[in-house]
Design a protein around this motif. Structure first.
Motif, short mmCIF file in Angstrom:
data_model
loop_
_atom_site.label_atom_id
_atom_site.label_comp_id
_atom_site.label_asym_id
_atom_site.label_seq_id
_atom_site.Cartn_x
_atom_site.Cartn_y
_atom_site.Cartn_z
N GLY A 550 0.79 -1.22 0.00
CA GLY A 550 0.00 0.00 0.00
C GLY A 550 0.82 1.27 0.00
N ASN A 551 2.15 1.18 0.03
CA ASN A 551 3.01 2.37 0.01
C ASN A 551 3.45 2.69 -1.41
OD1 ASN A 551 3.29 2.92 2.94
ND2 ASN A 551 4.08 0.83 2.90
N ASP A 552 3.90 3.91 -1.61
CA ASP A 552 4.37 4.35 -2.93
C ASP A 552 5.54 3.47 -3.35
OD1 ASP A 552 5.34 5.63 -5.17
OD2 ASP A 552 5.03 7.64 -4.36
N ALA A 573 -8.05 8.57 10.86
CA ALA A 573 -7.14 9.54 10.25
C ALA A 573 -6.49 10.41 11.31
CB ALA A 573 -7.90 10.40 9.25
N SER A 612 -7.69 12.98 4.56
CA SER A 612 -8.80 12.15 4.08
C SER A 612 -8.22 10.95 3.37
CB SER A 612 -9.69 12.97 3.13
OG SER A 612 -8.93 13.42 2.02
N ALA A 613 -9.07 10.11 2.85
CA ALA A 613 -8.61 8.87 2.22
C ALA A 613 -7.60 9.19 1.13
CB ALA A 613 -9.80 8.09 1.67
N GLY A 614 -6.39 8.70 1.29
CA GLY A 614 -5.34 8.91 0.29
C GLY A 614 -4.75 10.30 0.29
N VAL A 615 -5.19 11.18 1.20
CA VAL A 615 -4.67 12.57 1.22
C VAL A 615 -4.13 12.85 2.63
CG1 VAL A 615 -5.24 15.00 0.97
CG2 VAL A 615 -6.35 13.31 -0.51
#
Length: 1011
Positions: A550-552, A573, A612-615
């Motif tokens: 799930g990481n870059d 979060a 937020s999700a993904g941010v």
């Protein structure tokens, strides 16, 4: 038949016999009869020089002891006496004046190995190895040096300075009674038979380095001693190996005119050559030459051949070189000391300064120069005095050496001490270091117990336990398979918490499952470090080299992650303002363990927006502290938007600075559409410029008054030559505050510079010394100038300091060559010191910068002060010279020290010793060559009193006016040239002017004078 000595019968007068002896007898009788009746009553008499015609025919001169005469085809020449002797054989002369008289050249053959003994005393031979003639003194064969000086006389084959000697060298003069010779041309040029051709070569004194200077202590008046020191001393402490002193090394390596003993002349020797430059010839008239005399760790002395002035120069300077060599001293002085040795040292600590035992030297005519060379920067000292490379030493003095030991183990260094004709080594050896141990076939038994060896077959170290060889460290492995062994109290141990798992190529370190540290390579972590403090902790997880999960996938660096939930199974979060894991930089600040471990800086990540999700908008925050972690303050932030804030936590532009900004000078960047709005500083225009998309445009500054009030500089006169001097400090006023002006300095000579200060005494400097133009806010500041005075006496330089449109001149003038109109104590252009008026002549009197035995190093006197006898040191057999210039103290007469010295230099001081024994104190001054002068003398008592009162006017030791002339030992007595009676001579003390007569054999200080 009547013949005076020997009758000569022509061969044709003998009638040969035809047969038997009768004919011979008959012929002989006939001949005798003929001669008997035909000769007169007396035989004809012959004399040297008579005419003759038969070459080789022998005649006898008149008289029973008359010599034989031989006809050379024209006249009779003397051969030798035939009766009484000693034979007077003349070769090429009719009147021999010795047993052998040769009128012309004579060739003496090379040695055949004949020993020198009493029967062969006076014998001569040629040594083909050394290329020198030798004579037998009854014991040994001794070399004869062609052109050597006897008692200070010029060489025989080139007696006049400038004469070309038989070997092609030039006689340059006498230095201390010893002849010195030089080459026909400067280094770099060659003699073509009529002139020097080519170009003079410039040399550095050291190896050309501008830092890492080394001190050589090459202060001797004998350039040969200085050169020997320089070629064995490293010139660059920052470069490996022995770096050369290039000028001296060139001369030492030279082989010119068949000689290989060339050296770089000392300051005194080169000044002698300058005085004789017209006779010697082929010097560069307007340039300068190096000497071998060092003046400081970074400076050496040179001589300017246009003025004859000697001055300091950095060792990296470039000057010409003229090499010299010395003749022999055949004055009869004993230059060979009694044997002496220094005890060798072993087992010494590496790279450490160690000192030798102290030895007492004797058996030579002193004083002599003693010097030391070799690795390890060796030095020596006399009588426990100052350490140096070259010193003077007298019989009865003690001598000690020191050197730095080698940095390598079991390595020797030898320091070579040269005293007169003796050269003595002192060897120092470091302790043994690491020793390799090899394999042997030694049987292990009780006698070999404790022996260590290397078993190349088993590739282990072994020791003998008295019975058998046992391996060292060969203990039985401990623990189970995969466990890593460790040593515990001399035996191996192991633990299940520290193991290597070969099937997964992982190192496990843990106390219990799950592992607290796992280093492995698997699909989950792709080769990383995973440390989890607690499975349910909300504090942190630490991963290295994470990929996937799930990481870059582009991230392979260290990643810190933070959760806010209380367990791994609950997700939420992180809120705005939350700090994510960061980096802290800490260090120990005291001795109280972890309590004194403080953070000095940190780089943190802080959420600066809504997550937020993904941010996850995040800023990077840089903190520093002048105290500890409690004082950490944000200095710079890169916001998630990309804006950079310096001094602000909420930057509103790509770059926001809460304070001043310094824009640097132009780098040559062009102004175009891509650089619109750019700013730069223009040194040429002294203003900010802005790029408008096409050109750089000046940002105009408000006008102000940059013209100061006139600031005067005080003229200075009577200055020493080639001396760096500073002006008074001028106050700058009359300008608008904050208004800048161009500050500059100018002057045709003297290398002028200026500096700007913020305090009136320049204890705080705004702009340090410089010759460059600078733009400075000068209102209320202070300006000072400096420059180097002329190398010529009586010469003025004008230096101009400028601030904005206003300039002010500063004049500096060197002292006139005759400084007798200046105050007593003034250092004259030639380096002597004006000491007042001589009562003997009523003319100016000058003294040396330093006491006898000491030398001027450019800023102070150094070396050992001489303690010299008035006579030759004898305590009996005194000689009355009738120089009783002063009957009783205090002396106020007009006795002439110059006349006294001339008398003493020629008079015998010891009626009990053969020859003319010297008056040592007077002879020292009479033979002195210093400051370019040779007419020095030992002052009379009235003259010495004038000098001492000039040095200490109130004759009270310890007050501010003591030692006005410099370098006097205030409580030490000094010799005068005035005699009190046959046993005593006059002395005087500088501290209080105390005078008295003292025994001539005692040792006191000397200060020479001239008029």
């Amino acid at each position: 038949m009547f013949c005076k000595s020997t009758c000569w019968f022509p061969a044709s007068s003998v009638i040969p016999a035809k047969a038997g002896t009768g004919a011979v007898v008959f012929g002989t009788l006939f001949l005798l009869a003929t001669l008997f009746f035909s000769l007169p009553a007396h035989a004809q008499l012959y004399n040297a020089g008579d005419a003759c015609t038969v070459a080789g025919k022998v005649y006898t001169a008149e008289g029973g002891a008359g010599p034989s005469l031989v006809c050379n085809g024209t006249t009779l020449q003397v051969d030798e006496s035939v009766k009484t002797g000693p034979y007077a054989r003349g070769i090429g002369t009719a009147a021999p004046k010795a047993p052998l008289h040769v009128a012309g050249e004579a060739i003496i053959g090379a040695t055949t190995g004949l020993a020198c003994d009493a029967d062969r005393k006076g014998g001569l031979r040629w040594n083909d190895t050394d290329k020198l003639p030798e004579f037998c003194d009854g014991t040994t064969w001794k070399a004869m040096v062609v052109g050597a000086v006897v008692s200070g006389e010029p060489p025989v084959d080139c007696p006049v300075v400038g004469d070309v000697c038989s070997d092609g060298t030039i006689f340059a003069g006498l230095s201390g009674g010893i002849p010195i010779y030089t080459t026909r041309c400067d280094v770099g040029m060659t003699w073509d038979g009529s002139t020097c051709t080519g170009t003079q070569a410039g040399f550095k004194w050291n190896n050309g380095n501008g830092s890492n200077y080394t001190a050589t202590f090459a202060y001797s008046s004998n350039g040969s001693i200085n050169t020997n020191i320089l070629i064995s001393t490293d010139s660059d402490s920052g470069t490996a190996g022995i770096q050369p002193h290039i000028a001296a090394q060139y001369c030492a390596d030279s082989f010119d005119h068949g000689k290989d003993d060339w050296y770089l002349p000392s300051q005194g020797e080169l000044l002698l050559m300058w005085g004789n430059k017209a006779a010697i010839g082929n010097f560069h008239a307007t340039d300068s030459y190096w000497t071998s005399t060092e003046s400081a760790i970074n400076n050496a002395r040179y001589v300017a051949f246009n003025t004859g002035q000697s001055a300091n120069s950095p060792k990296i300077g470039t000057y010409f070189v003229r090499c010299t060599r010395r003749g022999a001293d055949t004055s009869g002085a004993d230059l060979t000391p009694d044997a002496f040795t220094f005890t060798a040292l072993t087992n010494q600590v590496r790279n450490t300064v160690v000192s030798s035992n102290s030895v007492t030297v004797a058996g030579f005519d002193g004083p002599l120069s003693v010097y030391v060379t070799g690795p390890g920067s060796p030095q020596l000292r006399v009588n426990g005095g100052t350490w140096g490379n070259s010193l003077n030493i007298s019989p009865g003095d003690t001598l000690q050496i020191r050197q730095t030991t080698s940095p390598a183990p079991n390595t020797s260094r030898a320091a070579l001490v040269t005293l007169g004709t003796a050269a003595v080594d002192w060897v120092v050896t470091t302790a043994v270091g690491e020793v390799p141990v090899g394999n042997t076939g030694l049987t292990c038994n009780a006698g070999a117990a404790g022996t260590v060896r290397y078993n190349s077959g088993g590739t282990v170290m072994e020791y003998c336990n008295g019975t058998a060889w046992a391996s060292i460290g060969g203990a039985t492995p401990a623990g189970a398979d995969t466990q890593i062994q460790y040593n515990n109290a001399g035996a191996f141990g192991a633990s299940s918490h520290l193991k290597w798992v070969g099937t997964s190529s992982a190192l496990h370190v843990h106390a219990a499952d799950p592992a607290s540290m796992v280093v492995n390579h698997n699909s989950g972590y792709q080769g990383g470090v995973n440390s989890v403090r607690d499975k349910d902790s909300s504090l942190a997880a630490f991963h290295g080299g994470v990929s996937g999960n799930g990481n870059d996938s582009r991230t392979f660096a260290l990643i810190g992650m933070r959760r806010v939930a209380s367990s791994w199974e609950t997700y939420a979060a992180v809120p705005t303002g939350t700090y994510l894991p960061g980096i802290a930089f800490a260090g120990q600040t005291g001795s109280n363990g972890s309590l004194d471990m403080d953070i000095g800086a940190s780089v943190l990540a802080q959420v600066d927006g809504t997550v937020s999700a993904g941010v996850i908008p995040t800023a990077v925050v840089f903190n520093t502290s002048l105290t500890d972690d409690t004082g950490l303050t944000e200095r710079m932030r890169i916001a998630s938007s990309g804006n950079v804030g310096i001094g602000t936590a909420a930057p509103k532009a790509p770059l926001q600075v809460a304070g001043e900004v310094i824009v640097g000078p132009t780098s040559g960047l062009a102004c175009d559409a891509n650089r619109k709005g750019g700013l730069r500083w223009s040194d040429a225009e002294s203003t900010i410029e802005m790029c408008d998309g096409t050109d750089w445009k000046k940002v105009a500054a408000a006008t102000c008054d940059n013209a100061p009030a006139f600031f005067p500089f005080t003229a200075q006169t009577g200055l020493g030559v080639s001396t760096l001097v500073t002006s008074n400090i001028a106050t700058i006023t009359g300008m608008d505050a904050g208004c800048t002006a161009t500050v500059s300095v100018s002057g045709a000579s003297g290398s002028p510079e200026y500096r700007v200060c913020s305090t009136s005494d320049c204890s705080s400097v705004t702009q340090d010394w410089t010759a460059a133009n600078n733009t400075i806010d000068m209102q209320g500041k202070y300006l000072q100038l400096r420059a180097t005075t002329s190398a010529s006496a009586g010469t003025e330089f004008t230096i101009t300091g400028t601030v904005g449109p206003v300039s002010s001149d500063w004049s500096i003038t060197t002292l006139h060559a005759d400084c007798s109109l200046s105050p007593v104590g003034t250092v004259c252009a030639d380096g002597t010191v004006y000491a007042g008026t001589s009562p003997a002549s009523g003319t100016p009197m000058y003294i040396t910068r330093c006491d006898g035995g000491r030398v001027w190093g450019g800023s102070s006197c150094s070396g050992s002060r001489l303690s010299t006898a008035w006579n030759n040191g004898n305590s009996s057999n005194y000689v009355d010279t009738s120089l009783a210039n002063c009957g009783a103290a205090p002396c106020a007469g007009t006795a002439d020290g110059r006349a006294n010295t001339t008398t003493l230099a020629a008079a015998d001081s010891d009626s009990g010793a053969g020859g003319t024994q010297p008056h040592a104190a007077a002879v020292y001054c009479d033979g002195l060559n210093i400051h370019g002068q040779t007419d020095w003398y030992l002052p009379s008592l009235p003259e010495l009193d004038v000098i001492i009162r000039a040095n200490n006017p109130d004759l009270t030791n310890g007050t501010g006016d003591d030692n006005t002339l410099g370098d006097f030992a205030m409580t030490t007595y000094y010799w005068s040239s005035s005699e009190s009676n046959g046993y005593y001579a006059w002395i005087e003390r500088p501290s209080d002017g105390s005078q008295g007569g003292n025994t001539k054999g005692n040792g006191y200080a000397i200060r020479c004078a001239r008029r």
